[in-house]
Design a protein around this motif. Structure first.
Motif, PDB file in Angstrom:
ATOM      1  N   MET A   1     -11.012  -0.591   1.607  1.00 55.49           N
ATOM      2  CA  MET A   1      -9.865  -0.488   0.694  1.00 55.49           C
ATOM      3  C   MET A   1      -8.955   0.663   1.116  1.00 55.49           C
ATOM      4  O   MET A   1      -9.441   1.722   1.523  1.00 55.49           O
ATOM      5  CB  MET A   1     -10.345  -0.277  -0.743  1.00 55.49           C
ATOM      6  CG  MET A   1     -11.011  -1.477  -1.363  1.00 55.49           C
ATOM      7  SD  MET A   1     -11.367  -1.190  -3.110  1.00 55.49           S
ATOM      8  CE  MET A   1     -12.135  -2.753  -3.529  1.00 55.49           C
ATOM      9  N   ASP A   2      -7.645   0.477   1.014  1.00 55.64           N
ATOM     10  CA  ASP A   2      -6.676   1.486   1.379  1.00 55.64           C
ATOM     11  C   ASP A   2      -6.592   2.530   0.267  1.00 55.64           C
ATOM     12  O   ASP A   2      -6.247   2.223  -0.868  1.00 55.64           O
ATOM     13  CB  ASP A   2      -5.309   0.832   1.599  1.00 55.64           C
ATOM     14  CG  ASP A   2      -4.325   1.792   2.257  1.00 55.64           C
ATOM     15  OD1 ASP A   2      -4.374   2.986   1.940  1.00 55.64           O
ATOM     16  OD2 ASP A   2      -3.524   1.325   3.083  1.00 55.64           O
ATOM     17  N   LEU A   3      -6.901   3.790   0.607  1.00 54.20           N
ATOM     18  CA  LEU A   3      -6.924   4.857  -0.390  1.00 54.20           C
ATOM     19  C   LEU A   3      -5.557   5.058  -1.032  1.00 54.20           C
ATOM     20  O   LEU A   3      -5.465   5.374  -2.224  1.00 54.20           O
ATOM     21  CB  LEU A   3      -7.395   6.155   0.265  1.00 54.20           C
ATOM     22  CG  LEU A   3      -7.519   7.380  -0.659  1.00 54.20           C
ATOM     23  CD1 LEU A   3      -8.517   7.103  -1.773  1.00 54.20           C
ATOM     24  CD2 LEU A   3      -7.917   8.610   0.147  1.00 54.20           C
ATOM     25  N   SER A   4      -4.479   4.866  -0.252  1.00 56.28           N
ATOM     26  CA  SER A   4      -3.132   5.075  -0.800  1.00 56.28           C
ATOM     27  C   SER A   4      -2.831   4.087  -1.923  1.00 56.28           C
ATOM     28  O   SER A   4      -2.173   4.437  -2.912  1.00 56.28           O
ATOM     29  CB  SER A   4      -2.084   4.958   0.310  1.00 56.28           C
ATOM     30  OG  SER A   4      -2.158   3.701   0.947  1.00 56.28           O
ATOM     31  N   PHE A   5      -3.336   2.846  -1.813  1.00 59.90           N
ATOM     32  CA  PHE A   5      -3.135   1.870  -2.884  1.00 59.90           C
ATOM     33  C   PHE A   5      -3.948   2.247  -4.120  1.00 59.90           C
ATOM     34  O   PHE A   5      -3.492   2.084  -5.258  1.00 59.90           O
ATOM     35  CB  PHE A   5      -3.520   0.472  -2.418  1.00 59.90           C
ATOM     36  CG  PHE A   5      -2.520  -0.166  -1.499  1.00 59.90           C
ATOM     37  CD1 PHE A   5      -1.201  -0.328  -1.885  1.00 59.90           C
ATOM     38  CD2 PHE A   5      -2.895  -0.600  -0.243  1.00 59.90           C
ATOM     39  CE1 PHE A   5      -0.265  -0.914  -1.043  1.00 59.90           C
ATOM     40  CE2 PHE A   5      -1.969  -1.180   0.614  1.00 59.90           C
ATOM     41  CZ  PHE A   5      -0.652  -1.334   0.213  1.00 59.90           C
ATOM     42  N   ILE A   6      -5.164   2.758  -3.898  1.00 59.93           N
ATOM     43  CA  ILE A   6      -6.001   3.180  -5.022  1.00 59.93           C
ATOM     44  C   ILE A   6      -5.336   4.333  -5.768  1.00 59.93           C
ATOM     45  O   ILE A   6      -5.270   4.350  -7.002  1.00 59.93           O
ATOM     46  CB  ILE A   6      -7.406   3.588  -4.529  1.00 59.93           C
ATOM     47  CG1 ILE A   6      -8.132   2.375  -3.938  1.00 59.93           C
ATOM     48  CG2 ILE A   6      -8.226   4.188  -5.672  1.00 59.93           C
ATOM     49  CD1 ILE A   6      -9.483   2.713  -3.339  1.00 59.93           C
ATOM     50  N   VAL A   7      -4.823   5.316  -4.998  1.00 62.59           N
ATOM     51  CA  VAL A   7      -4.146   6.462  -5.613  1.00 62.59           C
ATOM     52  C   VAL A   7      -2.901   6.016  -6.371  1.00 62.59           C
ATOM     53  O   VAL A   7      -2.638   6.472  -7.492  1.00 62.59           O
ATOM     54  CB  VAL A   7      -3.779   7.503  -4.537  1.00 62.59           C
ATOM     55  CG1 VAL A   7      -2.906   8.610  -5.142  1.00 62.59           C
ATOM     56  CG2 VAL A   7      -5.034   8.106  -3.921  1.00 62.59           C
ATOM     57  N   SER A   8      -2.135   5.103  -5.776  1.00 63.44           N
ATOM     58  CA  SER A   8      -0.936   4.588  -6.450  1.00 63.44           C
ATOM     59  C   SER A   8      -1.301   3.883  -7.750  1.00 63.44           C
ATOM     60  O   SER A   8      -0.638   4.052  -8.775  1.00 63.44           O
ATOM     61  CB  SER A   8      -0.184   3.628  -5.526  1.00 63.44           C
ATOM     62  OG  SER A   8       0.280   4.292  -4.379  1.00 63.44           O
ATOM     63  N   GLY A   9      -2.365   3.063  -7.702  1.00 62.46           N
ATOM     64  CA  GLY A   9      -2.834   2.395  -8.908  1.00 62.46           C
ATOM     65  C   GLY A   9      -3.238   3.393  -9.979  1.00 62.46           C
ATOM     66  O   GLY A   9      -2.935   3.214 -11.165  1.00 62.46           O
ATOM     67  N   LEU A 217      -5.743  -2.142  -6.340  1.00 60.82           N
ATOM     68  CA  LEU A 217      -4.954  -1.519  -7.405  1.00 60.82           C
ATOM     69  C   LEU A 217      -5.762  -1.374  -8.689  1.00 60.82           C
ATOM     70  O   LEU A 217      -5.654  -0.362  -9.394  1.00 60.82           O
ATOM     71  CB  LEU A 217      -3.701  -2.357  -7.676  1.00 60.82           C
ATOM     72  CG  LEU A 217      -2.656  -2.405  -6.555  1.00 60.82           C
ATOM     73  CD1 LEU A 217      -1.566  -3.411  -6.903  1.00 60.82           C
ATOM     74  CD2 LEU A 217      -2.054  -1.041  -6.314  1.00 60.82           C
ATOM     75  N   LEU A 218      -6.575  -2.383  -9.004  1.00 59.59           N
ATOM     76  CA  LEU A 218      -7.393  -2.318 -10.215  1.00 59.59           C
ATOM     77  C   LEU A 218      -8.414  -1.186 -10.145  1.00 59.59           C
ATOM     78  O   LEU A 218      -8.702  -0.537 -11.152  1.00 59.59           O
ATOM     79  CB  LEU A 218      -8.113  -3.660 -10.435  1.00 59.59           C
ATOM     80  CG  LEU A 218      -7.242  -4.810 -10.954  1.00 59.59           C
ATOM     81  CD1 LEU A 218      -8.018  -6.118 -10.916  1.00 59.59           C
ATOM     82  CD2 LEU A 218      -6.751  -4.528 -12.371  1.00 59.59           C
ATOM     83  N   VAL A 219      -8.950  -0.945  -8.950  1.00 55.24           N
ATOM     84  CA  VAL A 219      -9.927   0.143  -8.782  1.00 55.24           C
ATOM     85  C   VAL A 219      -9.313   1.483  -9.189  1.00 55.24           C
ATOM     86  O   VAL A 219      -9.978   2.324  -9.809  1.00 55.24           O
ATOM     87  CB  VAL A 219     -10.423   0.197  -7.313  1.00 55.24           C
ATOM     88  CG1 VAL A 219     -11.205   1.482  -7.050  1.00 55.24           C
ATOM     89  CG2 VAL A 219     -11.290  -1.012  -7.003  1.00 55.24           C
ATOM     90  N   GLY A 220      -8.037   1.686  -8.867  1.00 56.74           N
ATOM     91  CA  GLY A 220      -7.386   2.939  -9.226  1.00 56.74           C
ATOM     92  C   GLY A 220      -6.819   2.958 -10.625  1.00 56.74           C
ATOM     93  O   GLY A 220      -6.869   3.979 -11.321  1.00 56.74           O
TER      94      GLY A 220
END
Length: 257
Positions: A1-9, A217-220
Motif C-alpha cells: 500500500m502507498d503510504l502517501s495515500f494512507i496519510v491523505s486518507g 484510503l479506507l485504511v487511513g
C-alpha cells in the motif's frame, strides 16, 4: 500500500471528523491535484468510499432516531433517477476520454465552490428563514422542491462525487428549518447511502473505480474520522471552517486552471 495515500486518507478523515464537511469535497480534489488520478477514477473511487462510510453513519443515526425517513424518500425520488441518467450520460459520451475528464474537473470545481458557500453562509441562511416563516415552503410545494433538490444533488454527486455533504445539508436546512442539527445530519447521510451506492455501481460499470486505491484510503480515513470526531468539540469551529473554506477556494481555482 502507498503510504502517501494512507496519510491523505487520514488527513481528509480527520478534517471531516472535525468539521462535518463531506469527504468528497476534499478527497476528490486531493486525488486529482496531488496524485494525478484521472477525474473519472477519482470520482468513482470516492463514491465507493462514501457508500461504505455513510452506511455505518446511517446505522448509528437510525439507532438514535435522528433520520426523517419521509424526507429521505422524497430526496431519493429525485436523486436516484438522476444518478442513473447521469451515469448513462457519462457512458454515452465517454467517461474516460479527455474532454469528459475536463468537464468533470469543472463540475468538481463548481461543487467545491457550492460547498464553500454552504460552509460560510448556512447559519445566516437558517436565521433568515426562521425570521421569515411566510417564505417557507409547505405541503406539495415543499415535497416537489425536495424531489427537485434530490435530482440536482444526484446529478452533482454522480458527476463530481461532491454535493451530498455540506450542500445537501444546507438545502435541508433551507427547506426544513425546524429540523434539529442531528436530524439534518442523519437525514443527509441516510439519503446519500443509496445515492452513492448507485453512483458507485455506475462508475464500476464505467470501469472508473480503483479498488486498491479505495482500500488504501479506507485504511487511513477510518482512524482519521474517529480521531477528528473525538476532538471536534474542543476545536474552535469558526476558525476550522474558515481555514477549510480558504483551502477549498484554492482547490477550485486550481481545478479550473
Amino acid at each position: 500500500m502507498d503510504l502517501s495515500f494512507i496519510v491523505s486518507g487520514f488527513v481528509v478523515g480527520l478534517l471531516v471528523g472535525l468539521t462535518g464537511v463531506g469527504g468528497g469535497s476534499l478527497m476528490t480534489p486531493v486525488l486529482t491535484l496531488m496524485f494525478g488520478v484521472s477525474p473519472s477514477v477519482a470520482v468513482g473511487t470516492d463514491l465507493a468510499f462514501a457508500s461504505v462510510t455513510k452506511t455505518a453513519g446511517t446505522a448509528t443515526h437510525r439507532l438514535r432516531g435522528t433520520v426523517r425517513w419521509d424526507i429521505v424518500r422524497l430526496l431519493c425520488c429525485g436523486a436516484l433517477p438522476a444518478a442513473l441518467v447521469a451515469t448513462y450520460g457519462l457512458k454515452h459520451f465517454g467517461a474516460l476520454n479527455k474532454e469528459i475528464g475536463h468537464l468533470i474537473r469543472v463540475c468538481i470545481a463548481g461543487s467545491v465552490m457550492l460547498t464553500v458557500l454552504a460552509i460560510l453562509f448556512r447559519g445566516k441562511m437558517l436565521a433568515w428563514m426562521l425570521a421569515h416563516p411566510d417564505r417557507q415552503l409547505q405541503g406539495r410545494t415543499l415535497a416537489a422542491a425536495t424531489i427537485v433538490a434530490g435530482a440536482v444533488l444526484g446529478t452533482l454527486v454522480t458527476i463530481s462525487s461532491i454535493g451530498a455533504g455540506a450542500v445537501g445539508a444546507t438545502l435541508l436546512v433551507l427547506m426544513y428549518p425546524r429540523l434539529t442539527p442531528a436530524e439534518v445530519a442523519g437525514t443527509d447521510i441516510a439519503y446519500a447511502v443509496p445515492l452513492t451506492a448507485i453512483a458507485a455501481a455506475g462508475h464500476w460499470w464505467l470501469g472508473s473505480i480503483d479498488w486498491m486505491l479505495l482500500l488504501t484510503l479506507l485504511v487511513g480515513s477510518v482512524p482519521g474520522i474517529t480521531l477528528g470526531s473525538w476532538f471536534a468539540k474542543s476545536m474552535p469551529e469558526r476558525i476550522l471552517r474558515g481555514m477549510l473554506a480558504t483551502v477549498l477556494v484554492t482547490v477550485a481555482a486550481k481545478l479550473v486552471a
